[in-house]
Design an enzyme around this catalytic site. Structure first.
Site, PDB file in Angstrom:
ATOM      1  N   LYS A   1     110.223  67.112 -13.075  1.00 14.67           N
ATOM      2  CA  LYS A   1     110.286  65.843 -12.346  1.00 14.67           C
ATOM      3  C   LYS A   1     111.595  65.738 -11.544  1.00 14.67           C
ATOM      4  O   LYS A   1     112.504  66.544 -11.718  1.00 14.67           O
ATOM      5  CB  LYS A   1     110.136  64.669 -13.312  1.00 14.67           C
TER       6      LYS A   1
HETATM    7  C1  LIG Z   1     104.501  63.837 -15.707  1.00 10.86           C
HETATM    8  C2  LIG Z   1     103.533  62.714 -15.638  1.00 10.86           C
HETATM    9  C3  LIG Z   1     103.216  61.923 -16.751  1.00 10.86           C
HETATM   10  C4  LIG Z   1     103.670  62.246 -18.128  1.00 10.86           C
HETATM   11  O1  LIG Z   1     105.033  62.332 -18.229  1.00 10.86           O
HETATM   12  P1  LIG Z   1     105.660  62.971 -19.569  1.00 10.86           P
HETATM   13  O2  LIG Z   1     107.097  62.571 -19.467  1.00 10.86           O
HETATM   14  O3  LIG Z   1     105.452  64.451 -19.473  1.00 10.86           O
HETATM   15  O4  LIG Z   1     104.972  62.374 -20.713  1.00 10.86           O
HETATM   16  C5  LIG Z   1     102.416  60.820 -16.579  1.00 10.86           C
HETATM   17  N1  LIG Z   1     101.896  60.527 -15.381  1.00 10.86           N
HETATM   18  C6  LIG Z   1     102.147  61.273 -14.301  1.00 10.86           C
HETATM   19  C7  LIG Z   1     101.564  60.877 -12.998  1.00 10.86           C
HETATM   20  C8  LIG Z   1     102.946  62.406 -14.389  1.00 10.86           C
HETATM   21  O5  LIG Z   1     103.175  63.164 -13.325  1.00 10.86           O
END
Ligand SMILES: *Cc1c(COP(=O)(O)O)cnc(C)c1O
Length: 404
Positions: free
Chosen positions: A201
């Site tokens: 991210k």
């Molecule tokens: C990455 C992501 C999640 C989940 O995030 P985590 O921190 O891995 O639990 C949820 N929704 C979207 C759209 C994502 O890209």
């Protein structure tokens, strides 16, 4: 140089690959500050939830313009706790997008509620407020918009629907740390906003996330739920400030972030806008390098209301202009040394959701069209300008070779 690549043989067809060393999709930019902070935490005598998580929470609240920021060990955990804190459970419906990661809808299942999908806009790829309005029923309790690729949803329209039907808005802002809608920072708009700090991210702590809210009572409930339902955190118990005693007020979860992870986040956050500027540069290079290719659609231009967080650069292949499908295109990119991703396969057509709710292809045509052709190209502060040019060259070479 880009032009010269056209007409050459792709590596998958026996040509020379664009790159010798593989360009990993979503590789994070980790600085020396992060490394020093992690080592400092390791030597400190406390690596669990503690002072560094609190530092990250305070800094993140300041950055996002929220009164409170509650760290958790994933965005999935944050979304789950937000639904619980909003009082959503069996019999309730939550409206969300079919073009998202399955975590968004899985958590709705976890609390016993029903995910109700509303199709996305074909250009922005975000949930379409008109489709949300049509999906509202007497059982609807919440809307969970997701800011696709970092482009903010129309939060004025979504907020208006929520107000008129008395619904809670829980934003899945996993892609959208830096985003703003109409001058309002994502994180300061809705009752709950959930950010992800997952490994690839915009801001990473390897695993982690944070929930922002303006409501102090909501923040307290989230803090309690993330730590087994206890009224005091472990750091407060074990440090010289705590009493050592603990009491469970409700059966909560083990969703706390750790100081090891927060050590990364503190410095990732300090450089978040700087990293965004790098991605904006790569975004322009892709826009310019891929403009006018018949084989694919590039992302829609940003509108004045949108401050785009530039998380994913997604192109949508046009099947009528290509002799191969998406998976072959991805394999050809890989053979050139370029990692890529698919964001997303449509959630309503996943076996679990088909099995439980009986969805058939064709119900959400915009999401399904995008999902069938979408490819995410590398987009990270770690990319060099040469890396971005390599991606452009590889895409052009493959698109030219497989042009119909
Ligand atoms: C990455 C992501 C999640 C989940 O995030 P985590 O921190 O891995 O639990 C949820 N929704 C979207 C759209 C994502 O890209």
């Amino acid at each position: 140089m880009v032009i010269a690549a056209d007409g050459l043989l792709p590596s998958i067809a026996g040509g020379r690959p664009i790159r010798e060393n593989f360009l990993t999709f979503g590789a994070p930019l980790i600085g020396e500050e992060e490394i020093r902070e992690v080592v400092d935490t390791l030597r400190s005598g406390w690596i669990g939830f503690g002072p560094k998580c609190l530092r990250l929470e305070e800094a993140f609240a300041g950055y996002s313009g929220a009164a409170h920021a509650v760290s958790v060990n994933s965005a999935t955990a944050g979304l789950h706790l937000s639904l619980l804190a909003a009082g959503i459970g069996p019999g309730d419906e939550v409206i969300t997008t079919p073009l998202t990661f399955v975590a968004t809808t899985n958590v709705i299942e976890h609390v016993g509620a029903r995910p109700v999908f509303a199709d996305v806009d074909s250009k922005t790829q975000n949930i379409d407020p008109e489709r949300i309005a049509e999906a509202v029923t007497p059982r609807t309790r919440a809307i969970m918009p997701m800011h696709m690729a970092g482009r903010p949803c129309n939060m004025d329209a979504i907020g208006e629907i929520a107000r008129s039907h008395n619904l809670t808005v829980i934003e899945d802002a996993a892609h959208a740390v830096e985003a703003a809608w109409n001058g309002r920072k994502v994180g300061s708009i809705s009752r709950f906003t959930v950010f992800s700090f997952y490994a690839n991210k915009n801001l990473t702590t390897a695993e982690g996330g944070i929930v922002t809210t303006a409501d102090g009572h909501v923040a307290d409930r989230l803090r309690r739920l993330r730590l087994h339902g206890l009224c005091q955190n472990a750091w407060a118990r074990f440090s010289n400030k705590g009493s050592g005693s603990y009491e469970a007020m409700e059966p909560g979860y083990n969703y706390s972030l750790t100081d090891l992870n927060a050590s990364l986040g503190i410095h990732q956050l300090a450089r978040v806008e700087e990293n965004l500027r790098i991605r904006e540069r790569h975004w322009r290079a892709y826009d310019e390098g891929l403009a006018g290719l018949p084989a694919l659609e590039t992302p829609a231009p940003t509108r004045p209301e949108e401050t785009h967080a530039r998380h994913l650069y997604t192109v949508v292949l046009r099947p009528e202009s290509l002799t191969v499908g998406r998976l072959q295109f991805l394999a050809a990119l890989k053979a050139e040394g370029i990692g890529s991703g698919i964001h997303y396969l449509p959630v309503h057509l996943m076996p679990f959701y088909v099995g439980k709710y009986g969805y058939k292809p064709g119900v959400f045509p915009n999401a399904e069209r995008i999902a069938a052709g979408t490819i995410s190209l590398p987009m990270s502060g770690k990319l060099t300008d040469q890396d971005a040019q390599d991606v452009v060259s590889a895409v052009r070479k493959i698109a030219a070779y497989y042009a119909r």
